[in-house]
Each structure stands twice: as structure tokens, then as C-alpha cells.
Scaffold this motif. Structure first.
Motif, short mmCIF file in Angstrom:
data_model
loop_
_atom_site.label_atom_id
_atom_site.label_comp_id
_atom_site.label_asym_id
_atom_site.label_seq_id
_atom_site.Cartn_x
_atom_site.Cartn_y
_atom_site.Cartn_z
N LEU A 75 23.99 -7.53 7.64
CA LEU A 75 24.94 -8.62 7.40
C LEU A 75 24.38 -9.94 7.95
N GLY A 76 23.77 -9.84 9.12
CA GLY A 76 23.17 -11.02 9.73
C GLY A 76 21.87 -11.44 9.03
N ASP A 77 21.16 -10.46 8.49
CA ASP A 77 19.91 -10.78 7.79
C ASP A 77 20.15 -11.70 6.60
N TYR A 78 21.31 -11.54 5.97
CA TYR A 78 21.54 -12.24 4.70
C TYR A 78 22.58 -13.35 4.73
N CYS A 79 23.72 -13.08 5.35
CA CYS A 79 24.82 -13.98 5.00
C CYS A 79 25.86 -14.25 6.08
N ALA A 80 25.74 -13.65 7.27
CA ALA A 80 26.78 -13.93 8.27
C ALA A 80 26.76 -15.42 8.63
N GLY A 81 25.56 -15.99 8.71
CA GLY A 81 25.45 -17.42 9.02
C GLY A 81 24.30 -17.72 9.97
N PRO A 82 24.20 -17.02 11.11
CA PRO A 82 23.09 -17.24 12.04
C PRO A 82 21.73 -16.95 11.40
N ASN A 83 20.69 -17.46 12.00
CA ASN A 83 19.37 -17.35 11.41
C ASN A 83 18.78 -15.95 11.54
N HIS A 84 18.01 -15.53 10.56
CA HIS A 84 17.34 -14.23 10.70
C HIS A 84 15.89 -14.37 11.18
N VAL A 85 15.44 -15.60 11.42
CA VAL A 85 14.11 -15.79 12.01
C VAL A 85 14.29 -15.74 13.53
N LEU A 99 23.98 -15.65 -3.52
CA LEU A 99 23.03 -16.61 -2.95
C LEU A 99 23.76 -17.88 -2.48
N THR A 100 24.73 -18.30 -3.26
CA THR A 100 25.50 -19.50 -2.93
C THR A 100 26.37 -19.28 -1.69
N ILE A 101 27.04 -18.12 -1.64
CA ILE A 101 27.87 -17.81 -0.47
C ILE A 101 27.00 -17.76 0.79
N ALA A 102 25.85 -17.08 0.67
CA ALA A 102 24.96 -16.98 1.82
C ALA A 102 24.51 -18.37 2.27
N ALA A 103 24.09 -19.19 1.33
CA ALA A 103 23.61 -20.55 1.68
C ALA A 103 24.71 -21.36 2.35
N ASP A 104 25.92 -21.26 1.82
CA ASP A 104 27.03 -22.02 2.40
C ASP A 104 27.33 -21.57 3.82
N ARG A 105 27.32 -20.26 4.03
CA ARG A 105 27.63 -19.74 5.38
C ARG A 105 26.52 -20.11 6.37
N ILE A 106 25.30 -20.03 5.91
CA ILE A 106 24.17 -20.39 6.78
C ILE A 106 24.26 -21.86 7.16
N ARG A 107 24.60 -22.70 6.17
CA ARG A 107 24.73 -24.14 6.42
C ARG A 107 25.84 -24.42 7.44
N LEU A 108 26.98 -23.76 7.25
CA LEU A 108 28.13 -23.97 8.12
C LEU A 108 27.79 -23.62 9.58
N TYR A 109 27.16 -22.47 9.77
CA TYR A 109 26.79 -22.06 11.13
C TYR A 109 25.81 -23.06 11.74
N HIS A 110 24.80 -23.42 10.97
CA HIS A 110 23.75 -24.26 11.54
C HIS A 110 24.23 -25.69 11.83
N GLU A 111 25.26 -26.12 11.11
CA GLU A 111 25.79 -27.46 11.41
C GLU A 111 26.29 -27.55 12.85
N LYS A 112 26.70 -26.41 13.41
CA LYS A 112 27.17 -26.41 14.81
C LYS A 112 26.01 -26.61 15.80
N GLN A 113 24.80 -26.44 15.31
CA GLN A 113 23.64 -26.58 16.20
C GLN A 113 23.12 -28.00 16.26
N LYS A 114 23.65 -28.85 15.41
CA LYS A 114 23.11 -30.20 15.32
C LYS A 114 23.36 -30.96 16.61
N GLN A 115 22.32 -31.54 17.14
CA GLN A 115 22.44 -32.28 18.40
C GLN A 115 22.61 -33.76 18.11
#
Lengths: 431, 431
Positions: free
Chosen positions: B360-370, B89-105
Motif C-alpha cells: 500500500l505504501g509502495d504505490y499509493c498511501a502517500g509517503p515516498n517509497h524511495v 495512477l491519478t489517485i496515487a499521484a494525488d495522494r503522493i502530492r498531498l502527503y509531500h505538500e506537508k513536507q514543504k519548508q
């Protein structure tokens, strides 16, 4: 003539709430009519569209050919403008284009140590429908503001629909369509036009998104087809909130309030100012200038029903109230607007300094004039190029990446009871 | 077991259309129930919310205290997980956070020669509501995917609502809420939870936007409150489209199809492949692997009702069909996915290469699954940080700029018959 309030009066928040109240919920009768129109256009296509148009717009079309404006007619409309209008429209279009080009997003990606690549691909929408109201609210500036961001995004085709009540079309609207690069124009409107764009007919291409303002039938139809196609926000009446330090010419402030109020009887004009003496001067300017206005009847009702001059305790409180209101247009009529900017959280567009009246932004400063109304600036943004681009996530996991990510995904999938998700990840683990 | 089609059969487009058909239009009876629930919650607040929750969720709450989960309980749920789950859960959260930080405008602006400044200010939303379904579809990964982008955007408060049918809560969901930084949790659900978030009650704060999946009552309620608050897309059933060159292990492809089909009976799994022999092998793998699956009953119905193995003429045609379908998940199970990427126009997420299965993308690659479903990838994007940020246009016209722009605006305003707009601009012209 216009409500005067002070932020310290005991019933202030109550009074403010009732001024701001605007229920966007649609009328049931309208919704039923709109549902019927959509169903008929879905079933009968062009023939339903022709029938409705003849009935509602007082025309006498026998085929879709009669409801089509060919592209050369747009150029003719532009060419027929006087020199001043031609130049003003061109300058406005160029400035709008320049500003919106800064909003264009690009594809990005990054590669991790194990060669896994992640990113986001940006693509334009293919087909966009632009609704342009007919009659009194037919604004060429609205064509520019809706069409140019789509063109900047590289949208392939831009289908404009504009009703021509009693067969009358507006040459400025057609000229604006010409310089915006509209690809097709049909003279249909109302819920029937929205249905045609959302589902397609033999003549009208099905689009991916519909933008542009319209009356309650158009708004209700847009809400109904949302999901089938994308839509922009459903707009409420237009509003301006002016924060003034009491040192701008009161005539300017009065006219800025008018410029919102003249749109329609529901438009909202509010002034926040800590200086009670200045508020009285603005009231005097309103009384003095109102009789000189062509649209004084509309302005009078709008100011009386929804306008207000509000005395605040200080400028900080004005900012706090502005954030509570989340106005569509916020004018900071002060000496140094920059120092206020950091504390402003919610506003569609911020007009900074005494020389930046809203109407400069409405037409030609560059930013979009399609803005979130009725407090929706709390969660939405001006229309922009981003409304005509969309994103696809990119995920390319390396063989090595699949080992580490596969294990994480499998644990989480098992925790959710999704065995196939887990197994699909496990297959990719090579050791 | 699963429909087999070839793109050359005469009725192919018709067959494909009927496979893809999904009507998102809401049921009238549901809409009426939802309208009533919303009206009651608006009128009676917490007490209506408690009544509905007791009735629909089979609980026995006497006050909102009984429907509140305090933050320490979230941490306890996380602490109680086993080591593997905690780490995943922690690895997934960290990777999701890292990817999404690139989206910040970020805010931007530019200054013109005459000192006029134009730009766009970016601010986060203040308050966001996150709907998390209870019961069988309670997915901790969904909490991460909805909450983390909001946190990256710096949303101030994140209110989670999650029904607990018969009082049962899911510890993984609470643990995910803990590591996502959720600020408040209420155990309410359905249309009543959406109404509470949209309008606020004494206990539940009014939010600015509501995100997260839900059943038809939740989706209908979200559509009804759209405008009052922002909402994310209204999702249809989940779907995967796999384009395969015929050289991936057919068991892998079968399991990837299952991983979508196991979600629910309406889920859609489609394979496009030019190699008829490979399609037969996948069919054999499906038959072989299906009996080993826990959720085989669901998978079987989904594959039978909405699945398909489609033989295309070549890979190019597969891409063309993919663009027509605009899938939520697109898997490019080929040797070199990069060369196909340029031609892909519409997809929620693109999974590239044989090792990148969707899960892999559903859980932890980083990009959103919604992701946008039912072809809405034509005009919409994955959930992202941009859904929790909004823009305000910045316009600061200099004294000199007001001279030039004022003249342009005045001509256009006069052309639209808006005299106050014109006069307001003219006041700012100094020579």
C-alpha cells in the motif's frame, strides 16, 4: 595583484569560468593510499590506528590510552582560558545554540476521513563522529559549528577525533569541545581516523555519520566510506562573493576580501560592483592594507590566483552573476539588502548590509559557518540540525482505507508485474 | 527454504550479521569503465552519448533527436491507458502530492532586540535529473515517487532519462512521467546518462541533482559525480522486516515476505516473532503459496539466501533487534502498533497494523517509497520535498549588533590567528 574584469568584455564568461574552476575529483594515488589505510584499520583496528598515528603524526603511542583525551582535560582547558576568551566562546556557543534550535524538526501526522493515519517521525542520529583538523587549520569555531547542531538534535554521543602532530594539542579546540558537549576525544587524524569512526575499533565506537573539514586524505576517506556512514559535504576551498553598490568604505571591502583570502592560497574573493571608480578605490585599499597583514603571503597568492574585482552593468546583473556562481558566502554591502533578497537563488549564507561582514557569521552571529562551496549551494545547504535528525514515514491504514487503497495498489502492482505486491494488498480488501 | 533462527541460540548475532551483510563498495573494474564513460561524455558530449546508447541499448540512433521523447508522446501514453489504470495512477499521484505538500519548508527569520535579523531562506533546486531504469525494473510508481516531491518543491525543470533497450519503451512509465509533470525525456541510460546530466551536453541540460535507482554502473557513476551535482542515496537491495505478535493471518505475512523477495534475488525478507508456533504456520503458508507465484524462482532464491524467520524472546526484543537492523521497511503487524512506535529508532518507513501491508505504501498511501536501505536508516531519510529544497542562512546585523558581535568575533578570530577576520569585524564597531 588581483584580476579586474568587466562583465561586458567579450571573453568575460570564459575568464569567469576559469577563475571559478575547481575540480573536486580526487587524485588516484591518494585514493589508493586511502583505500589501503581503510582496509588496514578495518582488519587490524586499534593496532593499525596506533601505527599510522605514530608514523604520520610523529608521536610515540603504545596503546589507545595514549591517544585518548579524557573529559576532565577538556574542562581544564576551558578553565585555563583568559576571561575574555572564555566569555567570547560562551557567547558564541549560546548564540549558535539559539539559532539552531529553530531548525529542530518535529514528528507530524494527519488522519484521513477513513481513519488512515499518515505522518513522519523524527529521530536523532545515535552516534556522530566529528573530525577536527590538527595543526594550522585547528579552529575552535569549527568545533562549535559542527558539534552544537548535533547536540541540539539530541545526538546521543559525539566522538571527536583531532590529530596532534608531534603531540601538540590546541587548548582552544579542547575548550570548545568542552562547551559543545563532546562525549569522547581521540587524538587521531587522517584517513585512519575516518576509517576508525566508520567501521569502529575496539576503542573507537562506530558512528552513524561523520562531519567536519579535513585535508585531501580525509576528504577522500569520507567519500570512500559514504554509504557505510553518512557524511557532510566534501568541501572545496572557501569563497566570498561581495556585491557592493559602491558606497561602503573601500577599506571594509578590501578587508572582507582579505578575510577569505587569508584562509589559504586556494581561497576565492570576488567583488561585483557597477561602479568602476569604487573598484579602483578598493584596489587602492588592497595595496595599502596588504602590507599590514600577518598572512599577507597567503592573501597575495589567493587574490592573484583566484580573486577578482568585476565591474557589472548594474546591480541586477550582479545578482544574476551571483546566482550563476552560487557562492558559499554572499555579502550584500548595500543600503537596503532586503530588496535584493528575493532575487537571490543560490548562496550558502547571505550577509546583509554594510555592517554584516562575513566574520561575524563565521564566529558568533548564530547561523552555521559550514557552508556549501564551489557552486554546490545550487543543491546543498548549510550544516544544520536537520543533518543530525532523520525521518521515518508513518503509515497506518485503517480497515476501510485498506479497501480503497488496496484496489489502487493492486492495479498498479499488476501493471508492474509484481504479483505478490498485488496479492498482499488484495488480502487486506474486506469487501 | 528459509533460515529459521532463535534469538537465544549462541551464534545468533553472528548468523544475523552474515544475513544482513551487504557490501556497497563498488567494483574496481566497473569504476574504471564508468570513469572512462564519464570522461568521454564530458569531452565529446552528444556524440559520445549516441555511440554508447547505440552500443549498450541495441538501438540505431543517428542524432539526439532519435533519443528524445517529446512531451505530447507522454500525454498520448497516458490517454491510451485503460480506465482502471488511468484512475489508479491519478489517485496515487494525488495522494503522493498531498502527503509531500506537508513536507514543504518555508523561509523563516527572527529579529533580536538590537534589530539584528537572523533566519533561513528556502529555495527550490533549479534543475533535477531523474534516472529511470529500462527493462524489467521499469516501474511507473518510481517515476511518481521521484518526480512528485521535486514538483512540490517547485523545481523548475525535471529531466528524465530512461534507456529503451532494443528501442522498447514502457507506456506506463511514460504515462507516469506525464502526470508527474516531467519537462523533458531522453531515452538514454547507464553511466553515460548520468555523465550527461552531471556535466550537460549540447542537447541534455546540466542538472543540479540526480535522483532515481539504477544498476551498478548507474550507482557507480552517481558516486563519481557526487559533488559536481547532488545525488540521492545509493540504494542497496530492498528489504522488509516484519514484527508480528503471532495473531495476523499467516498467509498475509507470507505474502508480505514474498512482496519484498519478488523484487530480485538479493532482496531481504525477515520476520521477527516471539511465537514459535506462528513461525511454523508462516513457514507452512510459504510452502503453500510459493508455487502459486509468477516470480517464484526469484522469491525462492531471495528467501533462501537472505530471508529469515526469527523467534524472539518477546516483543521488546523484537524492537531492539529492529533498531539494530534499521530496516528500510518495517511492518508492525500487531493489534496496537502505536504503543510500539515510541521505541522504534531507525526505519525508513513504518507500516502500522495488520491492514497496512508494505505494498500500500509502495504505490499509493502517500509517503515516498524511495527509502534508505542496508541499515542506512540509521542516518538517512526517505526521499522527500526537502531533497529538492535548499537553505541559505540569512544574517543582517544591525549597527548596534555589530558593536557587540564585532567584539566577540574579533577575540575568537585573534585566537585562531586570523587577523583579517578580526579587523573586518573591528571596522564595524562604532564605539
Amino acid at each position: 595583484m588581483i584580476t579586474k574584469l568587466t562583465s561586458t568584455q567579450s571573453d568575460f564568461q570564459e575568464k569567469l569560468a576559469s577563475l571559478l574552476a575547481w575540480d573536486n575529483v580526487s587524485n588516484k594515488e591518494v585514493a589508493q593510499t586511502v583505500d589501503d589505510i581503510i582496509a588496514n584499520v578495518r582488519n587490524s583496528g586499534d593496532s593499525a590506528l596506533i601505527d599510522y598515528t605514530n608514523k604520520f603524526d610523529g608521536v610515540n603511542a603504545s596503546s589507545m590510552k595514549d591517544l585518548t583525551i579524557k573529559l576532565p582535560a577538556l574542562k581544564q582547558a576551558f578553565d585555563a582560558l583568559n576571561k575574555k576568551q572564555k566569555s567570547a566562546l560562551t557567547i558564541a556557543a549560546d548564540r549558535i545554540r539559539l539559532y539552531h534550535e529553530k531548525q529542530k524538526q518535529s514528528t507530524w501526522n494527519y488522519t484521513e476521513d477513513d481513519s488512515t493515519m499518515l505522518g513522519q517521525k523524527i529521530t536523532p542520529l545515535d552516534h556522530v563522529g566529528l573530525y577536527v583538523p590538527g595543526g594550522k587549520a585547528a579552529y575552535p569555531s569549527s568545533v562549535l559549528m559542527n558539534a552544537i547542531p548535533a547536540k541540539v538534535a539530541d545526538v546521543e554521543s559525539l566522538i571527536m577525533v583531532v590529530p596532534t602532530p608531534n603531540g601538540i594539542s590546541n587548548p582552544l579546540v579542547l575548550a570548545a569541545a568542552y562547551i559543545s558537549g563532546i562525549t569522547q576525544v581521540f587524538t587521531v587524524g587522517g584517513a585512519q581516523a575516518i576509517a576508525a569512526l566508520a567501521y569502529g575499533t575496539k576503542t573507537i565506537p562506530k558512528v552513524d555519520k561523520i562531519v567536519g573539514p579535513g585535508n585531501i586524505y580525509v576528504a577522500t576517506a569520507k567519500r570512500a566510506v559514504f554509504g557505510q556512514v553518512g557524511i557532510d559535504m566534501i568541501a572545496g576551498p572557501s569563497e566570498i562573493l561581495i556585491i557592493c553598490d559602491g558606497k561602503t568604505n573601500p577599506d571594509w571591502i578590501a578587508m572582507d576580501l582579505f578575510s577569505q583570502a587569508e584562509h589559504d592560497e586556494d581561497a576565492q574573493s570576488i567583488l561585483l560592483c557597477p561602479d568602476s571608480n569604487f573598484i579602483n578605490q578598493v584596489e587602492i585599499s588592497i595595496k595599502k592594507l596588504l602590507p599590514t597583514m600577518d598572512r599577507q603571503a597567503i592573501i597575495k597568492i589567493a587574490l592573484k590566483e583566484r580573486g577578482a574585482l568585476i565591474q557589472t552593468q548594474d546591480m541586477n546583473e550582479a545578482i544574476t552573476l551571483s546566482n550563476q556562481i552560487a557562492p558559499e558566502h554572499l555579502e550584500l554591502s548595500v543600503e537596503d539588502p532586503q530588496i535584493l533578497l528575493d532575487n537571490i537563488k543560490h548562496a550558502g549564507a547571505i550577509f546583509m548590509g554594510r555592517h554584516t561582514c562575513e566574520s561575524l557569521g563565521d564566529y558568533c552571529a548564530g547561523p552555521n559557518h559550514v557552508l556549501p562551496t564551489s557552486g554546490t549551494a545550487r543543491f546543498s545547504s548549510p550544516l544544520g540540525v536537520y543533518d543530525f535528525q532523520k525521518k521515518s514515514s508513518l503509515i497506518m491504514v485503517s480497515r476501510q482505507g485498506a479497501n480503497t487503497l488496496g484496489k489502487v495498489a493492486a492495479i498498479l502492482a499488476d501493471g508492474e508485474g509484481l504479483q505478490a505486491h498485488a496479492q498482499s494488498a488484495k488480502y487486506r480488501i474486506s469487501h
